[in-house]
Design an enzyme around this catalytic site. Structure first.
Site, PDB file in Angstrom:
ATOM      1  N   HIS A 170       0.815  -1.274   0.167  1.00 20.74           N
ATOM      2  CA  HIS A 170       0.096  -0.435  -0.023  1.00 20.74           C
ATOM      3  C   HIS A 170       1.190   1.221   0.107  1.00 20.74           C
ATOM      4  O   HIS A 170       0.539   1.949  -0.395  1.00 20.74           O
ATOM      5  CB  HIS A 170      -0.789   0.545   1.305  1.00 20.74           C
ATOM      6  CG  HIS A 170      -1.728   1.652   1.728  1.00 20.74           C
ATOM      7  ND1 HIS A 170      -3.726   1.260   0.737  1.00 20.74           N
ATOM      8  CD2 HIS A 170      -1.345   2.220   1.124  1.00 20.74           C
ATOM      9  CE1 HIS A 170      -3.393   1.838   1.594  1.00 20.74           C
ATOM     10  NE2 HIS A 170      -2.992   3.299   1.505  1.00 20.74           N
ATOM     11  N   GLU A 171       1.894   1.446   0.729  1.00 22.27           N
ATOM     12  CA  GLU A 171       2.680   2.316   0.983  1.00 22.27           C
ATOM     13  C   GLU A 171       3.633   2.310   0.189  1.00 22.27           C
ATOM     14  O   GLU A 171       4.067   3.931  -0.664  1.00 22.27           O
ATOM     15  CB  GLU A 171       3.840   2.778   2.667  1.00 22.27           C
ATOM     16  CG  GLU A 171       2.251   2.287   3.909  1.00 22.27           C
ATOM     17  CD  GLU A 171       1.510   3.992   3.365  1.00 22.27           C
ATOM     18  OE1 GLU A 171       1.856   4.958   3.046  1.00 22.27           O
ATOM     19  OE2 GLU A 171       0.202   3.637   4.398  1.00 22.27           O
ATOM     20  N   HIS A 203       1.963   4.679  -2.454  1.00 24.43           N
ATOM     21  CA  HIS A 203       2.166   5.755  -2.249  1.00 24.43           C
ATOM     22  C   HIS A 203       2.903   6.869  -3.090  1.00 24.43           C
ATOM     23  O   HIS A 203       3.288   7.827  -3.305  1.00 24.43           O
ATOM     24  CB  HIS A 203       1.970   6.198  -0.846  1.00 24.43           C
ATOM     25  CG  HIS A 203       0.245   6.254  -0.819  1.00 24.43           C
ATOM     26  ND1 HIS A 203      -0.640   6.747  -1.181  1.00 24.43           N
ATOM     27  CD2 HIS A 203       0.048   5.049   0.605  1.00 24.43           C
ATOM     28  CE1 HIS A 203      -1.895   6.637  -0.334  1.00 24.43           C
ATOM     29  NE2 HIS A 203      -1.547   6.069   0.660  1.00 24.43           N
ATOM     30  N   GLU A 256      -4.400   8.269  -3.117  1.00 28.30           N
ATOM     31  CA  GLU A 256      -5.428   6.878  -2.452  1.00 28.30           C
ATOM     32  C   GLU A 256      -5.494   5.581  -3.386  1.00 28.30           C
ATOM     33  O   GLU A 256      -5.215   4.441  -3.425  1.00 28.30           O
ATOM     34  CB  GLU A 256      -6.110   6.980  -1.597  1.00 28.30           C
ATOM     35  CG  GLU A 256      -6.970   5.306  -0.757  1.00 28.30           C
ATOM     36  CD  GLU A 256      -5.661   5.517   0.428  1.00 28.30           C
ATOM     37  OE1 GLU A 256      -4.861   6.196   0.375  1.00 28.30           O
ATOM     38  OE2 GLU A 256      -6.057   3.894   1.239  1.00 28.30           O
TER      39      GLU A 256
HETATM   40 CO    CO Z   1      -2.628   5.339   1.748  1.00 28.84          CO
END
Ligand code: CO
Length: 504
Positions: A264-265, A268, A294
């Protein structure tokens, strides 16, 4: 008279100096959440406050305002320059609404509130956090009044994270969730359950870490322009596209914690590394919005990281890292375990279906806190009531309930809805990527993410703030946000995983 080019250079230099201050404070914040010893908190708070007020002063000075006004009259600037000036003028107008005293007060209170949250979590006691949070809510209400709004005070706060978002736009999105997701959830409940037992074994910290670095590198995250560390709550920050910091957390008895936060990160982080470096400090060098940010993390985490193709490629490698734990677990079992649906208490560990109820609950609470129909002291009771209503589960303590998220301690009210927007944009973008990139499925299976990353760079990353979320979405997919893509994506996915037959 100065030429437009000369004026534009003055503007660029000023904005980049303000960005230097902003990124310096980002370094201090990153440090505060990773390595800073507890006794450093008090002085760190004032260091952050000083930097924030200096940057604010630069960006709200009358001289800067006149410069922007003058630049707005010049027609001989190129398209990039015009867009930067246009967006800076919008920011200036907004920034001017907050006094330097207000900004400093907010910065100090944020540090106080964050430390109270850490302390409250340690003691597992919401009442330790409540006094600071009450002050924070009062300050956010004042901020909403200073910004101004037409319909709902919460709109003024939402706009900070997602330009153009409002209660009027979000209420229907969340009504859709309230109507459609319970149907899918009921189908899943009625089906044969899948097990995620394989995640709950002892996974040594170092091996978890090493595999996560392997995955980040495969995704295309440049380790020469970023790094990963541990923190209480995973996050991504950057000091330029050439220095992007990811954080993760580890639980040796639950592999899901590190695995999903890392991917997830990483999503980003790829966005931050893909922003145009030559636009450093300027609007076109910053991300579109939190919803779009996101969408990048969700696309990598869910559309890729929780897909069958991803694990058909990666699973043998994972088994090499953990032969004892996963040697006898088939890839089919592991894939199902990655996607087990079960109502639970912790947002960050929720599956793709129940996740949006966690956001819905926070959305309803934030709206109530900001409009004044709910007091901070009544939060734990309200929290438990809504978890019971939507998810059929109730927290046993504050740490697994109302104290689980860092956001309110940062003063981030209006942030949570961007998570749901992100998932919805991700589904719509990924649908388009599958049409645009031939052989994408095979590439994912082979662990080759270059073409997908290039597609994201070309369609999303390179533009910075040039377009709003809705404009960007329309450019990429031919229309604005359409929740139907997400609903179709999860229905198809879970029909397969839970062998749900016959659509309703
Ligand atoms: Co996030």
């Amino acid at each position: 008279m100065q030429t437009s080019q000369e004026l534009y250079i003055t503007y660029t230099e000023l904005l980049q100096k303000a960005a230097d201050l902003y990124y310096a404070s980002a370094v201090l914040q990153w440090d505060q959440e990773t390595y800073m010893p507890p006794k450093g908190a008090e002085h760190r708070a004032r260091q952050l406050a000083t930097l924030a007020s200096q940057a604010h002063e630069m960006l709200t000075s009358d001289a800067y305002g006149s410069l922007l006004n003058e630049l707005a009259t010049r027609n001989d600037l190129d398209d990039t320059a015009k867009n930067n000036v246009r967006l800076s003028a919008e920011d200036y107008t907004k920034n001017k609404k907050l006094s330097p005293e207000f900004v400093e007060e907010m910065s100090k209170l944020t540090s106080e509130c964050f430390n109270a949250w850490i302390e409250a979590r340690k003691k597992n006691d919401f009442t330790v956090f409540a006094p600071s949070l009450t002050k924070m809510i009062a300050l956010k209400k004042r901020q909403a009044e200073l910004y101004g709004y037409t319909n709902h005070p919460y709109d003024a706060l939402l706009d900070e994270y997602e330009k153009g978002a409002s209660v009027a736009i979000l209420d229907p999105v969340f009504s859709g969730i309230k109507e459609q997701l319970p149907v899918l959830l009921a189908q899943i409940k009625a089906a044969t359950q899948v097990s995620c037992e394989c995640f709950h074994q002892h996974f040594p910290k170092q091996q978890q870490w090493d595999f996560s670095i392997d995955v980040l590198k495969s995704m295309g995250f440049d380790m020469e322009a970023g790094r990963q560390d541990y923190s209480e709550h995973p996050f991504t920050t950057s000091f330029s596209p050439a220095d992007v910091r990811l954080t993760t957390r580890v639980d040796e008895e639950n592999y899901a914690s590190l695995l999903w936060s890392c991917i997830h990160e990483g999503g980003h982080g790829l966005y931050e590394q893909g922003l145009p470096e030559e636009q450093y400090g300027l609007p076109l060098g910053a991300a579109t919005s939190l919803g779009i940010h996101e969408s990048q993390s969700r696309l990598w985490e869910n559309c890729i990281g929780r897909s069958k193709d991803f694990w058909l490629g990666f699973y043998p490698k994972l088994q090499q890292y953990f032969p004892e734990q996963l040697g006898n677990v088939s890839v089919a079992t592991f894939y199902k375990a990655c996607n087990k649906v079960e109502p639970s208490l912790i947002r960050t560990e929720a599956d793709e279906v129940t996740y949006h109820f966690h956001v819905l609950i926070r959305y309803e609470i934030e709206k109530a806190l900001i409009e004044g129909s709910l007091d901070a002291k009544d939060l734990p009771a309200k929290w438990n009531e809504l978890y019971t209503k939507y998810l059929g589960v109730a927290p046993v303590d504050d740490k697994t309930g109302v104290l689980q998220d860092v956001h309110w301690s940062h003063g981030s009210f209006g942030y949570f809805p961007t998570y749901t927007l992100g998932s919805f944009y991700a589904a719509q973008f990924y649908h388009q990527a599958q049409q645009d990139i031939s052989g994408l499925k095979e590439q994912v299976r082979a662990g080759q993410f270059g073409p997908l990353l290039q597609w994201l760079r070309a369609h999303v990353h390179q533009y910075g703030r040039r377009y709003t979320s809705e404009e960007l979405c329309t450019r990429i997919t031919g229309k604005g946000l359409d929740a139907a893509y997400f609903m179709q994506y999860i229905q198809d996915k879970y029909n397969d995983i839970y062998e749900i037959k016959g659509k309703q």
